[in-house]
Write a protein that holds these residues in place. Structure first.
Motif, PDB file in Angstrom:
ATOM      1  N   ASP A  63     -14.518   9.215 -10.166  1.00 22.61           N
ATOM      2  CA  ASP A  63     -15.529  10.192  -9.750  1.00 22.61           C
ATOM      3  C   ASP A  63     -14.928  11.586  -9.629  1.00 22.61           C
ATOM      4  O   ASP A  63     -13.706  11.753  -9.448  1.00 22.61           O
ATOM      5  CB  ASP A  63     -16.124   9.756  -8.407  1.00 22.61           C
ATOM      6  N   LYS A  64     -15.814  12.584  -9.709  1.00 23.54           N
ATOM      7  CA  LYS A  64     -15.393  13.979  -9.595  1.00 23.54           C
ATOM      8  C   LYS A  64     -14.868  14.290  -8.204  1.00 23.54           C
ATOM      9  O   LYS A  64     -13.946  15.090  -8.029  1.00 23.54           O
ATOM     10  CB  LYS A  64     -16.574  14.882  -9.940  1.00 23.54           C
ATOM     11  N   LEU A  65     -15.473  13.656  -7.183  1.00 23.12           N
ATOM     12  CA  LEU A  65     -15.081  13.954  -5.804  1.00 23.12           C
ATOM     13  C   LEU A  65     -13.889  13.096  -5.380  1.00 23.12           C
ATOM     14  O   LEU A  65     -13.940  11.860  -5.458  1.00 23.12           O
ATOM     15  CB  LEU A  65     -16.254  13.684  -4.856  1.00 23.12           C
ATOM     16  N   PRO A  66     -12.797  13.701  -4.914  1.00 20.32           N
ATOM     17  CA  PRO A  66     -11.641  12.920  -4.437  1.00 20.32           C
ATOM     18  C   PRO A  66     -11.998  11.958  -3.314  1.00 20.32           C
ATOM     19  O   PRO A  66     -11.461  10.851  -3.244  1.00 20.32           O
ATOM     20  CB  PRO A  66     -10.663  13.996  -3.957  1.00 20.32           C
ATOM     21  N   SER A  67     -12.919  12.369  -2.436  1.00 21.46           N
ATOM     22  CA  SER A  67     -13.277  11.492  -1.317  1.00 21.46           C
ATOM     23  C   SER A  67     -13.942  10.218  -1.813  1.00 21.46           C
ATOM     24  O   SER A  67     -13.745   9.132  -1.236  1.00 21.46           O
ATOM     25  CB  SER A  67     -14.208  12.229  -0.349  1.00 21.46           C
ATOM     26  N   VAL A  68     -14.738  10.312  -2.877  1.00 23.41           N
ATOM     27  CA  VAL A  68     -15.362   9.125  -3.452  1.00 23.41           C
ATOM     28  C   VAL A  68     -14.305   8.239  -4.100  1.00 23.41           C
ATOM     29  O   VAL A  68     -14.328   7.003  -3.959  1.00 23.41           O
ATOM     30  CB  VAL A  68     -16.455   9.529  -4.474  1.00 23.41           C
ATOM     31  N   GLN A  69     -13.359   8.835  -4.816  1.00 25.37           N
ATOM     32  CA  GLN A  69     -12.266   8.063  -5.427  1.00 25.37           C
ATOM     33  C   GLN A  69     -11.484   7.279  -4.372  1.00 25.37           C
ATOM     34  O   GLN A  69     -11.236   6.084  -4.523  1.00 25.37           O
ATOM     35  CB  GLN A  69     -11.314   9.013  -6.166  1.00 25.37           C
ATOM     36  N   GLN A  70     -11.123   7.979  -3.324  1.00 20.76           N
ATOM     37  CA  GLN A  70     -10.294   7.346  -2.302  1.00 20.76           C
ATOM     38  C   GLN A  70     -11.034   6.224  -1.582  1.00 20.76           C
ATOM     39  O   GLN A  70     -10.478   5.148  -1.329  1.00 20.76           O
ATOM     40  CB  GLN A  70      -9.848   8.408  -1.291  1.00 20.76           C
ATOM     41  N   THR A  71     -12.304   6.455  -1.272  1.00 22.13           N
ATOM     42  CA  THR A  71     -13.070   5.432  -0.571  1.00 22.13           C
ATOM     43  C   THR A  71     -13.332   4.240  -1.476  1.00 22.13           C
ATOM     44  O   THR A  71     -13.366   3.089  -1.008  1.00 22.13           O
ATOM     45  CB  THR A  71     -14.395   6.018  -0.051  1.00 22.13           C
ATOM     46  N   SER A  72     -13.502   4.490  -2.781  1.00 24.07           N
ATOM     47  CA  SER A  72     -13.656   3.384  -3.738  1.00 24.07           C
ATOM     48  C   SER A  72     -12.398   2.526  -3.768  1.00 24.07           C
ATOM     49  O   SER A  72     -12.471   1.289  -3.783  1.00 24.07           O
ATOM     50  CB  SER A  72     -13.953   3.932  -5.133  1.00 24.07           C
ATOM     51  N   ALA A  73     -11.248   3.189  -3.799  1.00 25.21           N
ATOM     52  CA  ALA A  73      -9.983   2.448  -3.797  1.00 25.21           C
ATOM     53  C   ALA A  73      -9.837   1.631  -2.514  1.00 25.21           C
ATOM     54  O   ALA A  73      -9.399   0.481  -2.537  1.00 25.21           O
ATOM     55  CB  ALA A  73      -8.809   3.419  -3.948  1.00 25.21           C
ATOM     56  N   LEU A  74     -10.228   2.231  -1.401  1.00 27.61           N
ATOM     57  CA  LEU A  74     -10.158   1.521  -0.117  1.00 27.61           C
ATOM     58  C   LEU A  74     -11.057   0.285  -0.136  1.00 27.61           C
ATOM     59  O   LEU A  74     -10.652  -0.797   0.312  1.00 27.61           O
ATOM     60  CB  LEU A  74     -10.577   2.459   1.008  1.00 27.61           C
ATOM     61  N   ALA A  75     -12.267   0.426  -0.670  1.00 29.35           N
ATOM     62  CA  ALA A  75     -13.187  -0.707  -0.735  1.00 29.35           C
ATOM     63  C   ALA A  75     -12.641  -1.808  -1.633  1.00 29.35           C
ATOM     64  O   ALA A  75     -12.718  -2.998  -1.296  1.00 29.35           O
ATOM     65  CB  ALA A  75     -14.551  -0.238  -1.237  1.00 29.35           C
ATOM     66  N   LEU A  76     -12.094  -1.440  -2.781  1.00 33.21           N
ATOM     67  CA  LEU A  76     -11.514  -2.439  -3.683  1.00 33.21           C
ATOM     68  C   LEU A  76     -10.337  -3.154  -3.009  1.00 33.21           C
ATOM     69  O   LEU A  76     -10.163  -4.367  -3.163  1.00 33.21           O
ATOM     70  CB  LEU A  76     -11.053  -1.774  -4.979  1.00 33.21           C
ATOM     71  N   GLY A  77      -9.532  -2.403  -2.266  1.00 39.02           N
ATOM     72  CA  GLY A  77      -8.412  -3.018  -1.555  1.00 39.02           C
ATOM     73  C   GLY A  77      -8.883  -4.026  -0.519  1.00 39.02           C
ATOM     74  O   GLY A  77      -8.308  -5.110  -0.377  1.00 39.02           O
ATOM     75  N   VAL A 112      -7.032  -1.878 -13.245  1.00 40.15           N
ATOM     76  CA  VAL A 112      -7.365  -0.997 -12.127  1.00 40.15           C
ATOM     77  C   VAL A 112      -6.120  -0.709 -11.296  1.00 40.15           C
ATOM     78  O   VAL A 112      -5.874   0.430 -10.881  1.00 40.15           O
ATOM     79  CB  VAL A 112      -8.472  -1.632 -11.259  1.00 40.15           C
ATOM     80  N   LEU A 113      -5.325  -1.740 -11.055  1.00 35.29           N
ATOM     81  CA  LEU A 113      -4.104  -1.553 -10.266  1.00 35.29           C
ATOM     82  C   LEU A 113      -3.171  -0.558 -10.937  1.00 35.29           C
ATOM     83  O   LEU A 113      -2.637   0.355 -10.286  1.00 35.29           O
ATOM     84  CB  LEU A 113      -3.393  -2.905 -10.090  1.00 35.29           C
ATOM     85  N   GLN A 114      -2.966  -0.718 -12.255  1.00 37.77           N
ATOM     86  CA  GLN A 114      -2.077   0.195 -12.969  1.00 37.77           C
ATOM     87  C   GLN A 114      -2.565   1.636 -12.885  1.00 37.77           C
ATOM     88  O   GLN A 114      -1.768   2.569 -12.673  1.00 37.77           O
ATOM     89  CB  GLN A 114      -1.968  -0.225 -14.446  1.00 37.77           C
TER      90      GLN A 114
END
Length: 511
Positions: free
Chosen positions: A52-66, A84-86
């Motif tokens: 996503d364009k927004l860093p906050s969305v990227q980070q929260t997506s990664a957190l959810a996947l984790g 995805v991990l790579q």
């Protein structure tokens, strides 16, 4: 006007995406939502939002996947196979990556690696070890904590994975973090170093070469209980491998502070300290002597009296290791009321492995000589060891250790009043050992020979059902030979009947 309307529309779109991914991340932290999220295709949506364009969305997506990967091996595997991990690992080392992105990436790596050694190896193959090691130099303490925790999870699986973490250059950075002021960072880095050191002596040497023993020694007095707890655990992982490593810890002056932590306000710290003491004393007599001179027996005995359950096990074993080395060290344990403390663990604790350790330790105390065996017998330990041997629910290991403890102690015990109560119901092998001691002692000891008659011991011996065992019958002959025939006849089981027949024989004839 048109620009403002368009901007407001996109703002709502950005806000909606962030709200969506935040809500999914919140649900992903609760296991009962897992199946529903997977059915709704959450993984596919979250993978798209990683770009996503927004860093906050990227980070929260990664957190959810984790969070999803944390609960599901299958999903963790999918994050690897779909690369995805790579992508996350590589994005962590990209220029301008935010601290939040690095924390989220480290969390995903940890969530994937925790499941199996194979998935942890996939993390290493994706470059996670090197990237996480680089994060240990980040200015943000939260990033360093997340990276250290993830490296610990990877290293904990196997020696090969721990070696991969070492080869990535993590050790100096982890050790240097122990000088940082944040207690949480200290605790996590110490835990990770312990995970690396526990596998092999070579890895323990590599960890120790960073100067860790001295750093850990200084942290034994840290104000934070969680730090002290991990310090003791790490010391145990280092000391367990060989005598050289144990001596290195002694040179780093971990004693007597380590013994003092047996009375720490935190029960987990107490137990870890007991484990560390055990891992030191088991290697050599000189190390056991050092601990004894530092009042270690008293500390261990006090710890045994104040602890319960499996937490007693390391202290029981530590006392057993100390006693095993020499007569003098065993006597130090006996003089410090170690026998009664270990015996209390044997009687009070239901866990079979604690009982097995207790009977083993008591056997180490009693096997050295007559004085050791006497003190053990006077403390009523032998009766409880025999009880462990005869218990119908005892495991084969417990029975084997109890049998060895008795057969190692009984040949040294000349205190017959403590031995004779063990005869009824004892296995034949134990009865032989007791009778052998009686046969050895009474010919030369008039006081015990007399007490054997007055106390009913001889009568009990003669009443034994030996089952025709030739060894026992031979021992009984030796015992009987130490007394006049009339005394033996008086103590025989049939004496009352014989006396009655002799007394009333005349009455029967007159009748």
């Amino acid at each position: 006007m048109a620009h403002r309307v368009a901007h407001a529309c996109f703002e709502r779109y950005h806000r909606s995406r962030l709200e969506f991914v935040t809500e999914v991340a919140d649900m992903a932290s609760k296991p009962h939502y897992l199946e529903s999220l997977l059915d709704e295709g959450a993984v596919i949506q979250l993978k798209r939002l990683l770009h996503d364009k927004l860093p906050s969305v990227q980070q929260t997506s990664a957190l959810a996947l984790g969070r999803l990967a944390h609960y599901s091996t299958e999903l963790a595997t999918e994050l690897v196979t779909t690369r995805v991990l790579q992508e996350l690992v590589h994005s962590m080392e990209a220029e301008g990556a935010s601290v939040y992105h690095k924390r989220a990436g480290a969390y995903v790596a940890r969530a994937v690696a925790r499941h199996t050694a194979e998935l942890a190896q996939c993390c290493v193959d994706a470059g996670a070890a090197a990237v996480l090691t680089a994060c240990l130099s980040d200015q943000d303490a939260g990033v360093r904590e997340a990276a250290a925790r993830s490296l610990g999870v990877i290293a904990g699986h196997s020696p090969d994975l721990a070696s991969a973490v070492v080869e990535a250059g993590a050790l100096p950075l982890l050790a240097a973090s122990l000088r940082e002021p944040e207690p949480a960072l200290k605790r996590i880095c110490i835990s990770t170093l312990g995970e690396i050191a526990r596998h092999t002596p070579e890895l323990a040497d590599a960890v120790a070469d960073t100067g860790l023993p001295v750093l850990l020694s200084a942290l034994l007095a840290h104000d934070d209980a969680s730090v002290r707890r991990q310090v003791c655990a790490c010391l145990a992982q280092l000391a367990k491998h060989n005598v050289d490593m144990a001596e290195l810890l002694v040179e780093a002056a971990v004693f007597p502070a380590l013994l003092g932590l047996l009375h720490d306000s935190d029960p987990a710290t107490q137990r870890n300290a007991a484990v560390a003491v055990r891992e030191v004393v088991k290697h050599a007599e000189t190390l056991a002597e050092l601990v004894v001179k530092a009042q270690g027996v008293g500390h261990l005995v006090d710890y045994l009296h104040s602890s319960h359950g499996a937490a007693r096990l390391p202290a029981v074993m530590a006392l057993g290791f100390i006693a095993a080395f020499s007569e003098s060290l065993a006597m130090e344990v006996l003089a410090g009321a170690g026998a009664s403390a270990v015996c209390d663990a044997l009687v009070a604790e239901p866990e079979d492995h604690v009982k097995a350790a207790a009977v083993w330790a008591l056997g180490q105390l009693g096997r050295h000589g007559s004085e050791h065996a006497r003190l053990l017998a006077e403390a009523d330990c032998l009766r409880h060891v025999l009880g462990a041997l005869l218990h119908e629910e005892a495991s084969a290991d417990l029975r084997d250790k109890a049998r060895k403890a008795l057969l190692g102690t009984l040949p040294h015990c000349a205190h017959l009043p403590a031995l004779l109560p063990l005869l009824p119901g004892a296995p034949l092998q134990v009865q032989r050992a007791i009778l052998a001691q009686v046969a050895r002692v009474i010919p030369a000891d008039a006081a015990q020979r007399r007490h054997l008659v007055s106390g009913g011991g001889l009568k009990a011996i003669l009443a034994l059902d030996v089952g025709g065992d030739p060894t026992v019958e031979e021992l009984l002959d030796v015992i009987c030979d130490a007394y006049p025939p009339e005394v033996v006849e008086f103590c025989s089981p049939d004496y009352a009947k014989t006396l009655a027949r002799a007394t009333f024989a005349g009455d029967a004839v007159q009748a």
